[in-house]
Design a protein around this motif. Structure first.
Motif, PDB file in Angstrom:
ATOM      1  N   ILE A 181     -74.616  21.247  98.906  1.00 20.53           N
ATOM      2  CA  ILE A 181     -75.754  22.072  98.476  1.00 20.53           C
ATOM      3  C   ILE A 181     -75.290  23.498  98.187  1.00 20.53           C
ATOM      4  O   ILE A 181     -75.617  24.077  97.145  1.00 20.53           O
ATOM      5  CB  ILE A 181     -76.871  22.066  99.544  1.00 20.53           C
ATOM      6  N   LEU A 182     -74.517  24.059  99.098  1.00 17.15           N
ATOM      7  CA  LEU A 182     -74.035  25.428  98.909  1.00 17.15           C
ATOM      8  C   LEU A 182     -73.131  25.537  97.698  1.00 17.15           C
ATOM      9  O   LEU A 182     -73.187  26.528  96.947  1.00 17.15           O
ATOM     10  CB  LEU A 182     -73.313  25.906 100.170  1.00 17.15           C
ATOM     11  N   ALA A 183     -72.297  24.534  97.468  1.00 16.51           N
ATOM     12  CA  ALA A 183     -71.408  24.557  96.296  1.00 16.51           C
ATOM     13  C   ALA A 183     -72.223  24.516  95.007  1.00 16.51           C
ATOM     14  O   ALA A 183     -71.945  25.269  94.061  1.00 16.51           O
ATOM     15  CB  ALA A 183     -70.437  23.390  96.359  1.00 16.51           C
ATOM     16  N   PHE A 184     -73.238  23.656  94.955  1.00 14.69           N
ATOM     17  CA  PHE A 184     -74.092  23.591  93.766  1.00 14.69           C
ATOM     18  C   PHE A 184     -74.818  24.925  93.545  1.00 14.69           C
ATOM     19  O   PHE A 184     -74.960  25.381  92.408  1.00 14.69           O
ATOM     20  CB  PHE A 184     -75.106  22.454  93.879  1.00 14.69           C
ATOM     21  N   LYS A 185     -75.303  25.542  94.625  1.00 20.09           N
ATOM     22  CA  LYS A 185     -75.967  26.846  94.504  1.00 20.09           C
ATOM     23  C   LYS A 185     -74.995  27.886  93.957  1.00 20.09           C
ATOM     24  O   LYS A 185     -75.355  28.686  93.091  1.00 20.09           O
ATOM     25  CB  LYS A 185     -76.519  27.325  95.854  1.00 20.09           C
ATOM     26  N   ASP A 186     -73.761  27.875  94.453  1.00 23.17           N
ATOM     27  CA  ASP A 186     -72.750  28.813  93.963  1.00 23.17           C
ATOM     28  C   ASP A 186     -72.474  28.619  92.475  1.00 23.17           C
ATOM     29  O   ASP A 186     -72.137  29.570  91.772  1.00 23.17           O
ATOM     30  CB  ASP A 186     -71.442  28.666  94.741  1.00 23.17           C
ATOM     31  N   LEU A 187     -72.628  27.390  92.001  1.00 21.74           N
ATOM     32  CA  LEU A 187     -72.430  27.098  90.582  1.00 21.74           C
ATOM     33  C   LEU A 187     -73.644  27.470  89.739  1.00 21.74           C
ATOM     34  O   LEU A 187     -73.596  27.394  88.521  1.00 21.74           O
ATOM     35  CB  LEU A 187     -72.102  25.617  90.389  1.00 21.74           C
ATOM     36  N   GLY A 188     -74.744  27.845  90.412  1.00 25.12           N
ATOM     37  CA  GLY A 188     -75.922  28.297  89.675  1.00 25.12           C
ATOM     38  C   GLY A 188     -77.010  27.263  89.499  1.00 25.12           C
ATOM     39  O   GLY A 188     -77.980  27.507  88.784  1.00 25.12           O
ATOM     40  N   PHE A 189     -76.870  26.109  90.119  1.00 26.62           N
ATOM     41  CA  PHE A 189     -77.913  25.095  90.020  1.00 26.62           C
ATOM     42  C   PHE A 189     -79.133  25.525  90.834  1.00 26.62           C
ATOM     43  O   PHE A 189     -79.000  26.162  91.877  1.00 26.62           O
ATOM     44  CB  PHE A 189     -77.424  23.747  90.558  1.00 26.62           C
ATOM     45  N   SER A 190     -80.306  25.164  90.358  1.00 26.38           N
ATOM     46  CA  SER A 190     -81.531  25.439  91.101  1.00 26.38           C
ATOM     47  C   SER A 190     -81.664  24.410  92.215  1.00 26.38           C
ATOM     48  O   SER A 190     -81.013  23.355  92.197  1.00 26.38           O
ATOM     49  CB  SER A 190     -82.750  25.339  90.177  1.00 26.38           C
ATOM     50  N   LEU A 191     -82.533  24.688  93.177  1.00 26.86           N
ATOM     51  CA  LEU A 191     -82.746  23.728  94.260  1.00 26.86           C
ATOM     52  C   LEU A 191     -83.308  22.411  93.733  1.00 26.86           C
ATOM     53  O   LEU A 191     -82.969  21.328  94.230  1.00 26.86           O
ATOM     54  CB  LEU A 191     -83.655  24.323  95.329  1.00 26.86           C
ATOM     55  N   GLU A 192     -84.130  22.476  92.714  1.00 25.18           N
ATOM     56  CA  GLU A 192     -84.673  21.256  92.102  1.00 25.18           C
ATOM     57  C   GLU A 192     -83.549  20.425  91.486  1.00 25.18           C
ATOM     58  O   GLU A 192     -83.500  19.202  91.653  1.00 25.18           O
ATOM     59  CB  GLU A 192     -85.709  21.616  91.044  1.00 25.18           C
ATOM     60  N   GLN A 193     -82.649  21.083  90.785  1.00 29.50           N
ATOM     61  CA  GLN A 193     -81.522  20.375  90.183  1.00 29.50           C
ATOM     62  C   GLN A 193     -80.619  19.777  91.260  1.00 29.50           C
ATOM     63  O   GLN A 193     -80.149  18.641  91.129  1.00 29.50           O
ATOM     64  CB  GLN A 193     -80.713  21.325  89.297  1.00 29.50           C
ATOM     65  N   ILE A 194     -80.394  20.535  92.324  1.00 33.52           N
ATOM     66  CA  ILE A 194     -79.549  20.055  93.422  1.00 33.52           C
ATOM     67  C   ILE A 194     -80.169  18.818  94.062  1.00 33.52           C
ATOM     68  O   ILE A 194     -79.475  17.841  94.351  1.00 33.52           O
ATOM     69  CB  ILE A 194     -79.321  21.165  94.466  1.00 33.52           C
ATOM     70  N   ALA A 195     -81.478  18.842  94.254  1.00 31.59           N
ATOM     71  CA  ALA A 195     -82.157  17.686  94.842  1.00 31.59           C
ATOM     72  C   ALA A 195     -81.946  16.445  93.986  1.00 31.59           C
ATOM     73  O   ALA A 195     -81.677  15.359  94.511  1.00 31.59           O
ATOM     74  CB  ALA A 195     -83.644  17.982  95.010  1.00 31.59           C
ATOM     75  N   LYS A 196     -82.038  16.590  92.674  1.00 24.89           N
ATOM     76  CA  LYS A 196     -81.817  15.460  91.780  1.00 24.89           C
ATOM     77  C   LYS A 196     -80.387  14.959  91.877  1.00 24.89           C
ATOM     78  O   LYS A 196     -80.140  13.746  91.894  1.00 24.89           O
ATOM     79  CB  LYS A 196     -82.140  15.838  90.336  1.00 24.89           C
ATOM     80  N   LEU A 197     -79.446  15.884  91.930  1.00 23.71           N
ATOM     81  CA  LEU A 197     -78.035  15.493  92.046  1.00 23.71           C
ATOM     82  C   LEU A 197     -77.775  14.765  93.357  1.00 23.71           C
ATOM     83  O   LEU A 197     -77.071  13.750  93.384  1.00 23.71           O
ATOM     84  CB  LEU A 197     -77.139  16.725  91.943  1.00 23.71           C
TER      85      LEU A 197
END
Length: 51
Positions: free
Chosen positions: A11-27
């Motif tokens: 989750i933290l890595a995706f956030k660092d890459l700029g993904f939104s929480l919604e996008q992270i949830a889908k991933l």
């Protein structure tokens, strides 16, 4: 708790890459891992990710 640490790190890595929480949830729902993302995602267009 310790068994959740890998997911938190993703989750933290995706956030660092700029993904939104919604996008992270889908991933995470798709159980996407780094190898899959590198092969199928263009990080320059990550904000356009619709799932």
């Amino acid at each position: 708790m310790a068994n959740r640490l890998p997911q938190l790190n993703r989750i933290l890595a995706f956030k660092d890459l700029g993904f939104s929480l919604e996008q992270i949830a889908k991933l995470l729902d798709r159980n996407c891992h780094r190898q899959k993302l590198v092969g199928c995602c263009d990080f320059s267009s990550k904000r356009n990710f619709t799932g």
